[in-house]
Design an enzyme around this catalytic site. Sequence first.
Site, mmCIF file in Angstrom:
data_model
loop_
_atom_site.group_PDB
_atom_site.id
_atom_site.type_symbol
_atom_site.label_atom_id
_atom_site.label_comp_id
_atom_site.label_asym_id
_atom_site.label_seq_id
_atom_site.Cartn_x
_atom_site.Cartn_y
_atom_site.Cartn_z
ATOM 1 N N LEU A 18 0.837 -1.201 0.000
ATOM 2 C CA LEU A 18 0.000 0.000 0.000
ATOM 3 C C LEU A 18 0.875 1.254 0.000
ATOM 4 O O LEU A 18 1.929 1.274 0.632
ATOM 5 C CB LEU A 18 -0.859 0.023 1.272
ATOM 6 C CG LEU A 18 -1.772 -1.178 1.491
ATOM 7 C CD1 LEU A 18 -2.342 -1.131 2.915
ATOM 8 C CD2 LEU A 18 -2.893 -1.181 0.461
ATOM 9 N N ASP A 60 3.564 -5.682 2.520
ATOM 10 C CA ASP A 60 3.910 -4.645 3.501
ATOM 11 C C ASP A 60 4.531 -5.213 4.782
ATOM 12 O O ASP A 60 4.734 -4.472 5.753
ATOM 13 C CB ASP A 60 2.643 -3.851 3.879
ATOM 14 C CG ASP A 60 2.312 -2.772 2.857
ATOM 15 O OD1 ASP A 60 3.235 -2.033 2.461
ATOM 16 O OD2 ASP A 60 1.139 -2.673 2.462
ATOM 17 N N GLU A 65 6.467 -3.002 12.618
ATOM 18 C CA GLU A 65 5.998 -2.204 13.754
ATOM 19 C C GLU A 65 4.482 -2.193 13.881
ATOM 20 O O GLU A 65 3.942 -2.069 14.979
ATOM 21 C CB GLU A 65 6.479 -0.759 13.606
ATOM 22 C CG GLU A 65 5.916 0.157 14.666
ATOM 23 C CD GLU A 65 6.364 1.598 14.518
ATOM 24 O OE1 GLU A 65 7.085 2.047 15.404
ATOM 25 O OE2 GLU A 65 5.997 2.252 13.527
ATOM 26 N N ASP A 66 3.781 -2.326 12.757
ATOM 27 C CA ASP A 66 2.330 -2.172 12.808
ATOM 28 C C ASP A 66 1.606 -3.368 13.429
ATOM 29 O O ASP A 66 0.421 -3.277 13.729
ATOM 30 C CB ASP A 66 1.797 -1.892 11.392
ATOM 31 C CG ASP A 66 2.262 -0.539 10.904
ATOM 32 O OD1 ASP A 66 2.198 0.419 11.698
ATOM 33 O OD2 ASP A 66 2.735 -0.446 9.761
ATOM 34 N N ARG A 85 -3.287 -6.306 5.333
ATOM 35 C CA ARG A 85 -2.224 -6.503 6.315
ATOM 36 C C ARG A 85 -2.675 -7.324 7.525
ATOM 37 O O ARG A 85 -1.864 -7.629 8.406
ATOM 38 C CB ARG A 85 -1.670 -5.141 6.771
ATOM 39 C CG ARG A 85 -1.147 -4.285 5.610
ATOM 40 C CD ARG A 85 -0.230 -3.189 6.074
ATOM 41 N NE ARG A 85 0.903 -3.745 6.805
ATOM 42 C CZ ARG A 85 1.754 -3.031 7.521
ATOM 43 N NH1 ARG A 85 1.591 -1.735 7.607
ATOM 44 N NH2 ARG A 85 2.750 -3.605 8.168
ATOM 45 N N ARG A 131 -6.276 4.023 10.015
ATOM 46 C CA ARG A 131 -5.964 2.641 10.366
ATOM 47 C C ARG A 131 -6.397 2.255 11.783
ATOM 48 O O ARG A 131 -6.791 1.126 12.032
ATOM 49 C CB ARG A 131 -4.450 2.406 10.228
ATOM 50 C CG ARG A 131 -3.893 2.671 8.837
ATOM 51 C CD ARG A 131 -4.347 1.607 7.849
ATOM 52 N NE ARG A 131 -3.852 1.891 6.510
ATOM 53 C CZ ARG A 131 -2.645 1.543 6.054
ATOM 54 N NH1 ARG A 131 -1.823 0.899 6.840
ATOM 55 N NH2 ARG A 131 -2.281 1.845 4.829
ATOM 56 N N HIS A 164 0.271 7.598 9.783
ATOM 57 C CA HIS A 164 0.185 7.187 11.187
ATOM 58 C C HIS A 164 0.601 8.344 12.102
ATOM 59 O O HIS A 164 1.318 9.251 11.669
ATOM 60 C CB HIS A 164 1.149 6.019 11.457
ATOM 61 C CG HIS A 164 0.737 4.727 10.852
ATOM 62 N ND1 HIS A 164 1.519 4.040 9.955
ATOM 63 C CD2 HIS A 164 -0.365 3.967 11.040
ATOM 64 C CE1 HIS A 164 0.909 2.915 9.611
ATOM 65 N NE2 HIS A 164 -0.229 2.844 10.242
ATOM 66 N N CYS A 251 8.895 2.078 11.505
ATOM 67 C CA CYS A 251 8.069 0.969 10.972
ATOM 68 C C CYS A 251 8.832 -0.322 10.767
ATOM 69 O O CYS A 251 8.248 -1.399 10.771
ATOM 70 C CB CYS A 251 7.478 1.317 9.619
ATOM 71 S SG CYS A 251 7.157 3.013 9.329
HETATM 72 C C1 CIR Z 1 1.099 0.665 4.790
HETATM 73 O O1 CIR Z 1 0.462 1.485 4.105
HETATM 74 O O2 CIR Z 1 0.574 0.021 5.686
HETATM 75 C C2 CIR Z 1 2.572 0.474 4.493
HETATM 76 N N1 CIR Z 1 2.814 0.646 3.101
HETATM 77 C C3 CIR Z 1 3.403 1.445 5.281
HETATM 78 C C4 CIR Z 1 3.317 1.221 6.758
HETATM 79 C C5 CIR Z 1 4.210 2.136 7.528
HETATM 80 N N2 CIR Z 1 4.198 1.790 8.902
HETATM 81 C C6 CIR Z 1 4.405 2.649 9.893
HETATM 82 O O3 CIR Z 1 4.493 3.847 9.682
HETATM 83 N N3 CIR Z 1 4.411 2.154 11.117
#
Ligand code: CIR
Length: 256
Positions: A18, A60, A65-66, A85, A131, A164, A251
């Site tokens: 994404l 992704d 981290e997410d 995700r 999110r 985020h 991330c």
């Molecule tokens: C997303 O859109 O989920 C990933 N392409 C990028 C996530 C970045 N994560 C973060 O800042 N913790």
Amino acid sequence: MYTRAIVRPPAANFADGLTSVDLGKPDFAKALEQHTRYCTALEQCGLTLTRLPADANFPDSTFVEDTAIFTDRCAILTRPGAASRAGEVAGIEPTLREAFARIHTITAPSTVDGGDICQAGNHFFIGISERTNTEGARQLGEILATEGFTATPVDIRDVRGILHLKSGIAYLGDNRLVLIDALADHSAFSDYEVVRIAPEENYAANCLRINATVILPAGYPQFEATVHALDYSAIVLDMSEFQKMDGGLSCLSLRF
Ligand code: CIR
């Protein structure tokens, strides 16, 4: 004091992930090289790395981290807000179970992305974003309270240009927050010393204080000068390929 981190390199289909920015397609070989340098930087800061294998099922998934929130008392498995995700959490769970005695779980209808969570000592800022929903912020706040932490929700849905919360904030320790202009005057942060990021350097707000070092992205001279002036040792990393996919320094790892 951090001692460990979990990382996962990008998979070959990293560019299928994404993104909301228009910076072009990331170069996979370059992304891998940047990831390797990132891992070396974490090791230079004294961290022992757990390196998970690349996972092409989830383009992704390098943004580990997410999927979780780590504290010195427990870990919390998140429930990422992007449908593509959601499956990443199961991939991180076994590693968490080895490392943490107590694990909490965010459950439906809550969604939480780790990138929306900024820890400042015993206090957490919880971004409400595209999110992380309000129910997720509430559930996470309750979990954190059972562990003796406090939390403040910060609604960033009207803040342009950040995916985020941590795209616009970092905690440096010593009661000091790095903030983009759009967040700098928010009442949630009024008790902190604020390091303001110049608008043209917004991407640099996603920096990492790890032990005595601040890791920051390359290309942001004003913030780099500030980091030196504040007497941190600095490591500067080229993050161009991850930036193309909306990712930053925080991330790419889970630190504890
Ligand atoms: C997303 O859109 O989920 C990933 N392409 C990028 C996530 C970045 N994560 C973060 O800042 N913790």
